[in-house]
Design a protein around this motif. Structure first.
Motif: not given
Length: 373
Positions: A353-372
């Motif tokens: 999903a992170l590879e496909l994310a186009a916006s900063t909020p989407e990337r930040r959300f997915l990055t947080r999920r991965l960190e969790q």
């Protein structure tokens, strides 16, 4: 501005070229002379005059005979309010039944919504090159067949309604993902359309859907962070606009509305309640899937099933969908796998999903999920 130029010139490519040249002239002159009192009018006037000069230089004015009766645009006779009405005319020009439906929607998003080709391609889940070809074919067809720039007669409106509704909704969706000004413009167009076709329940359904969603826009983001529905601060919701949207939805229901936009508005209304009835939301998504045959709708239904307490059934439904190039397919799989304790698989889904994310909020959300995880 582009809508006005397309109406004046009758040619998409010339209109786009004229608009670009006018902005280039403004970028050169305005820092020296100052921004004019009516910058929109100045730009359109400059673009019109530049286009006329170019046509004369190319010695093709005789072939553009429909331009001859039109006086040269001057600042004193330009009515800036005309642009608003011409936007709807441009939608109906693009949504002509001679064009394929996908071409109608894509061309209007490019010309009126201000979306780039790559953004439109993402909305259709196709490659950018495929979308370029569709846009080129649609513009060539309008030019070759002489499709008029106008709102058609009342008897012709229904045959174009599906495409017009799709265009306005996709413009709104782009605004809802962060470009709020574009969302507000889509709502304004929806209000004009509902007034133009007051007996069409789907026009009212779309307007209700956009109004209810738009009322929650301030709560969807916290800075650059995306906030999910369950975590939103409801004090930021515009309760008056939600109530107004529900009143429009009631009007659609009175008109007998049972179509996809009315159903989506009903879902949005349920999701705006203090306690969300997720089984009812899932049932409405089932009806919507029956109406549309859309895999994306099936994905949303699976989310509702998970929210209703059955993430395992939701995952089985998601795994049966063919949406590999769709960001929310992978983010949804990641969330369901996380809830089921399958962390390694969840990480793989979130990374895709992170590879496909186009916006900063989407990337930040997915990055947080991965960190969790």
């Amino acid at each position: 501005m582009l809508a006005s130029l397309v109406g004046f010139l009758g040619d998409f490519d010339r209109a786009e070229e004229a608009a670009q040249e006018a902005f280039a002239i403004a970028a050169e002159r305005w820092p020296v002379s100052g921004v004019p009192d009516a910058p929109g009018a100045w730009l359109v006037t400059t673009a019109r005059n530049g286009a006329i000069d170019r046509i004369r230089r190319e010695r093709t004015l005789a072939q553009k005979i429909h331009l001859l009766p039109v006086p040269e645009a001057i600042m004193d006779d330009f009515d800036d309010t005309l642009i608003k009405d011409e936007r709807l005319e441009l939608i109906f020009t693009c949504c002509h039944p001679a064009l394929p439906l996908e071409g109608q929607v894509a061309l209007t998003l490019r010309a009126l919504g201000g979306l780039q080709t790559a953004e439109i391609a993402r909305a259709f889940v196709v490659s950018e090159e495929t979308m370029k070809r569709r846009l080129t074919r649609a513009k060539a067809k309008i030019k070759a067949t002489g499709i008029p720039f106008a709102v058609p007669g009342a008897h012709l409106l229904p045959e174009r309604l599906d495409a017009v509704l799709a265009v306005i909704y996709l413009i709104y969706n782009e605004g809802y993902s962060g470009r709020v000004d574009l969302g507000a413009e889509a709502i304004r167009l929806g209000q004009v359309l509902a007034g133009l076709m007051p007996r069409e329940p789907e026009a009212h359904g779309l307007l209700a859907l956009m109004m209810i969603h738009h009322a929650r826009r301030r709560a969807r983001f916290s800075g650059d962070d995306l906030v999910l529905l369950d975590d939103q601060d409801r004090s930021l919701w515009d309760l008056r606009q939600i109530a107004a949207g529900r009143a429009v939805l009631d009007q659609a229901m009175v008109l007998g509305g049972r179509g996809p936009y009315v159903v989506q508005a009903a879902i949005a209304s349920l999701q705006a309640r203090e306690r969300i009835d997720w089984p009812q939301v899932a049932e409405l998504y089932r009806r919507l899937a029956d109406l549309t045959g859309s895999a994306v709708v099936e994905l949303n239904r699976a989310v509702a099933v998970a929210q209703a307490g059955d993430p395992a059934a939701a995952l089985r439904a998601v795994d049966g969908l063919d949406l590999d190039g769709y960001l929310y397919f992978h983010s949804t799989r990641g969330e369901l796998l996380r809830r089921l304790g399958r962390d390694a698989e969840a990480r793989t889904a979130y990374r895709r999903a992170l590879e496909l994310a186009a916006s900063t909020p989407e990337r930040r959300f997915l990055t947080r999920r991965l960190e969790q995880l």
